[in-house]
Scaffold this motif. Sequence first.
Motif, PDB file in Angstrom:
ATOM      1  N   ARG A 132      62.215 -45.143  34.588  1.00 43.51           N
ATOM      2  CA  ARG A 132      62.929 -46.412  34.526  1.00 43.51           C
ATOM      3  C   ARG A 132      62.047 -47.501  33.928  1.00 43.51           C
ATOM      4  O   ARG A 132      60.828 -47.521  34.104  1.00 43.51           O
ATOM      5  CB  ARG A 132      63.348 -46.749  35.954  1.00 43.51           C
ATOM      6  CG  ARG A 132      64.110 -48.011  36.131  1.00 43.51           C
ATOM      7  CD  ARG A 132      64.340 -48.212  37.589  1.00 43.51           C
ATOM      8  NE  ARG A 132      63.042 -48.176  38.301  1.00 43.51           N
ATOM      9  CZ  ARG A 132      62.930 -48.142  39.605  1.00 43.51           C
ATOM     10  NH1 ARG A 132      63.980 -48.068  40.351  1.00 43.51           N
ATOM     11  NH2 ARG A 132      61.739 -48.154  40.168  1.00 43.51           N
ATOM     12  N   ARG A 189      64.255 -42.429  38.012  1.00 43.93           N
ATOM     13  CA  ARG A 189      63.393 -43.394  38.709  1.00 43.93           C
ATOM     14  C   ARG A 189      62.026 -43.425  38.052  1.00 43.93           C
ATOM     15  O   ARG A 189      61.419 -44.466  37.890  1.00 43.93           O
ATOM     16  CB  ARG A 189      63.295 -42.988  40.169  1.00 43.93           C
ATOM     17  CG  ARG A 189      63.034 -44.155  41.066  1.00 43.93           C
ATOM     18  CD  ARG A 189      63.236 -43.764  42.501  1.00 43.93           C
ATOM     19  NE  ARG A 189      62.514 -42.561  42.880  1.00 43.93           N
ATOM     20  CZ  ARG A 189      63.061 -41.499  43.442  1.00 43.93           C
ATOM     21  NH1 ARG A 189      64.358 -41.486  43.679  1.00 43.93           N
ATOM     22  NH2 ARG A 189      62.346 -40.459  43.758  1.00 43.93           N
ATOM     23  N   GLU A 244      68.181 -38.240  39.582  1.00 41.19           N
ATOM     24  CA  GLU A 244      67.806 -39.597  40.004  1.00 41.19           C
ATOM     25  C   GLU A 244      66.301 -39.761  40.011  1.00 41.19           C
ATOM     26  O   GLU A 244      65.762 -40.794  39.623  1.00 41.19           O
ATOM     27  CB  GLU A 244      68.367 -39.880  41.398  1.00 41.19           C
ATOM     28  CG  GLU A 244      69.694 -40.597  41.330  1.00 41.19           C
ATOM     29  CD  GLU A 244      70.305 -40.719  42.701  1.00 41.19           C
ATOM     30  OE1 GLU A 244      69.543 -40.594  43.688  1.00 41.19           O
ATOM     31  OE2 GLU A 244      71.518 -40.909  42.780  1.00 41.19           O
ATOM     32  N   LYS A 245      65.653 -38.720  40.489  1.00 39.96           N
ATOM     33  CA  LYS A 245      64.191 -38.772  40.560  1.00 39.96           C
ATOM     34  C   LYS A 245      63.609 -38.969  39.161  1.00 39.96           C
ATOM     35  O   LYS A 245      62.718 -39.794  38.942  1.00 39.96           O
ATOM     36  CB  LYS A 245      63.675 -37.472  41.163  1.00 39.96           C
ATOM     37  CG  LYS A 245      62.213 -37.532  41.544  1.00 39.96           C
ATOM     38  CD  LYS A 245      61.776 -36.211  42.101  1.00 39.96           C
ATOM     39  CE  LYS A 245      60.269 -36.207  42.268  1.00 39.96           C
ATOM     40  NZ  LYS A 245      59.774 -34.886  42.566  1.00 39.96           N
TER      41      LYS A 245
END
Lengths: 475, 575
Positions: A280, A277, A273-274
């Motif tokens: 993104r 992120r 996820e990091k």
Amino acid sequence: MAAPTGAPGGAAASGFLGLRAESRDPGAPGRRRARGGRSRKKSWKRWAGPEARLGRELGAFLEDVGLQQRAAGGLVAEKPDESLFFLDTGSEEKDQKLNRGKEKPLRIDLILQPDSKVPAPKDILAHQVPNGKTQKRKQRLWEKLAERDVVPREQRLLQARLQKAQLATAEASHGQQGAHGQGAGAELAGGFYDIWSDTNPLDRPLAGQDAWFLEQTKKRRVRRPARLETKPSELPAVEVIPAGGSYNPMFESHQALLLQAHEVEVRRQKAEEKLQRQLRFPTAAEAPTQETTFQEQCEGLLEESADEGGEEEAPDEPPAPGATPPPAPLHEKKTEQQRRREKEAKFLEARRLGEKAARCRRQELFQLRSIRLQVKRREAELLRRRRARLAKRRAEATKPRRLGRLKYEDPDLEVQLSTELAESLRTLKPEGSILRDRFKSLQKRNLIEPRERAKFKRKYRLKYVEKRAFREVTL
Amino acid sequence: MGGLEKKKYERGSATNYITRNKARKKLQLSLADFRRLCILKGIYPHEPKHKKKVNKGSTAARTFYLLKDIKFLLHEPIVNKFRDYKVFVRKLRKAYGKSEWNTVERLKDNKPSYKLDHIIKERYPTFIDALRDLDDALSMCFLFATFPRTGKCHVQTIQLCRRLTVEFLNYIIASRSLRKVFLSIKGIYYQAEVLGQPITWIAPYAFAHDHPTDVDYRVMATFTEFYTTLLGFVNFRLYQSLNLHYPPKIEGQAEAEWKLEEGQTYAMDSESYMEKLSALSASLARVVAPNPEDEVQVDEFPVDGETAEQEVARKKEQEAVEKQKKLFEGLRFFLNREVPREPIAFIIRCFGGSVSWDKSVCIGATYDVRDPTITHQIVDRPSLEKQVIGRYYLQPQWVFDSVNAKMCLPVADYFPGVLLPPHLSPFVSEKDGDYIPPEKLKLLALQRGENPAEESGDEEEEDSGGDDDDEGSEKEDDGKLKKLEEQRSQGKKLPVKVSAGTVRLEDKQRAAQEEQSEEKRLAIMMMKKREKYLYQKIMFGKKRKVREATRLAEKRKAHDAATKSEKKTKKVRRE
């Protein structure tokens, strides 16, 4: 040495009698052959060869003739017997009486006679064969080896040749049948031995030999250093899966294992996820507007111009033409008085410090209690540190080390969800691979370094060609 | 200062280590050969303490070896063999390229080969050393023995591994040294005790292979090469220690007999013999027939520094082990075809049982299904149509659980179609204060010889049961005393009136306890600050453990209750 034995025959043949032991008849054939070849320079120099020998013999003969003439007034062979011999008419008893004094040994000889009770040492060399000990030992060794059916190399080679020939004939007669039938049986039966027994064939060639000899001739292998006995990690070779990994696990232990797997998964997801992120695409609010892009584009330019303005101002001021260099620090020479005073002050200061130190030392006697406390504290601190160090070392003993470019990564936990669990042994679906488990275990125990598979890289681009026959097919 | 200038990296740790590539060049070997050599000789890479110093200022992660290790490798005769092999391959390739078949033939005849015997002797100077390192060897051999013959590794290696593992299993059976079995989702873990050394290994389930791609097969094959040699020597020695024939021989039957029996149709002689051995149903022939009278009781000497209690405990343990060895003695098993034959046959034979299976499943079946003497039939299907009276039909887990519990468990829980109790791991041992699950408690109770039927389910009662008994007996005693007192006082009627004083019950136990706790409190008060801190930490840890255990127990209770209620509702619905 050999001359007297050969002389009678020679003398009888030519009628020559030598006066000296080494005198020889020149007519007698030479007994000694010329030593070595005559092509060498050495042999030329030594005045050797048949002519030389002849010359030498002639010389000896002439010398002998001269001697006979000098001693006997002519050649001895030509003299009559009477001039050479006389008849002995004396009696022995008389002679003994006359010669009594002469036959008595001299006193000086008596004195020099050894009078020790200890016998003189024997001449050992007379009884010894040179290098006999080694030869004897060698012989004994061969005898011993012969008992064990070990024969010298030449014999062995011969035997091997013999056997080979025999085998070849045997095989030829048996044909393929024998080879086919025995197969694995022969492999099974042959050549088993206990490597840890005292009489294993590995040590046999070295058995009973001198350690020093073996070491010097490099027959014995280098000893394995003791350092290699310790294993690089203290982890057990086979790590048993936790109780939750049973094929029919208990509720709690299964939950515990699931929780563990869950945590691993959560951690992995977070990392992912990091990354997402950070990579993104920005939202509408964060997206760059025209203004920001413009600002970004002239980010460095504005400041640069400001700097340039500053720099422009600076060169306007020309360096002052008659500026004197900064004055060097003044060092006037000290007077004699100053030197003396400084010296005295220094001396006084040193004495003062020394006295103070002595006083302090004396005072420490009254501070014993506090010193003891300090010592105790220090020791406790050291103990604490030692314990911490030990604990750290113990914790690190089971950790995988960094042995190469890649870090060790734990394999995925093998776990089955509650719905996947098998009802019975028959329906069990095994999880994970033992091969990978073993491989990872080797890496974890620092036996091999973690690696990744070498990537295949094509050197040349592939070229695709459509075959004509294929191209002609139309649908 | 005078003297020469000290140069960097010419002394200290920089000179103690060598990078892998440098080591490889020093030995004049290719990387693959270097790796092989290191594995065979047991030389492993090292992580230096100060990497920057060793790496001459660079911080790049590299593989380092100790220079002394590499110097040791330089003496190895196998290095020359590796070089020979390199040359051989080159020559062979050349001959192939030139299509010189005679040369090819000649070269192949003189292929250089090497032996690992001296390395085994060097790495394991004594037999016990070798036994200690057997875990790896066994696991690897069991793994390779189950590989399909698809060219991932040499077929000869697979066959050799199979032979060695079968030999080892046969030894374990003959010596009855198996102790623990654990069926996991990965494979089957076994633990045996060979000459006092615990040996653990994992065997895969049959047909459970997907070849993983991230494993270096060459490295694994090298390890296996070494371990097969080791296992061969160990097997030979183990067989010798039991006076067994070393290429193992099956007891009783002469070779000609089983040849006749099987006929030529089954397989080649050597292969069928191997198959027979691997069936594990027959025992092995001994060099010297065992004589029961010969087994003299060995004199026992007390070990130094052992208290009487320890000795008693040790003796008890020994007795338990002896009893475990004869667990299945006299029992006759029959395995149905859906049951994994090899592990179960191995385990049953390890504990003295006799076992058979259907003839069509495997070679080496000793009796038929219809044999009336069969006591247990292992079945793994929900229901059976035809059942014979006089034998138990059980699920395979019964065998494993019985072995782990060191006793034949009650069969009722393991009938076919019944929901099995969980299979507990024998490798987990709880310390006191840990949470012990009710299943395990039940098992422990069984082992102690208590009847589980009475206390089925409620473990708390069972726990407090012992204490209750003691208290009850005390109460009874008190009552008796009172009665006696009364009788006496009634018998002698004294004129003196004594007012009944309140009996001050002096509980000795409690007083002692109080005293103890008081002492403890005082001791805690007297502690130094640091020690007190440590003490509190320990106590906190203990309390936390207890708390967690109770929490887990409650959770379990809730879970049980939930499942019970669910079952009830299901029942109601069904009705």
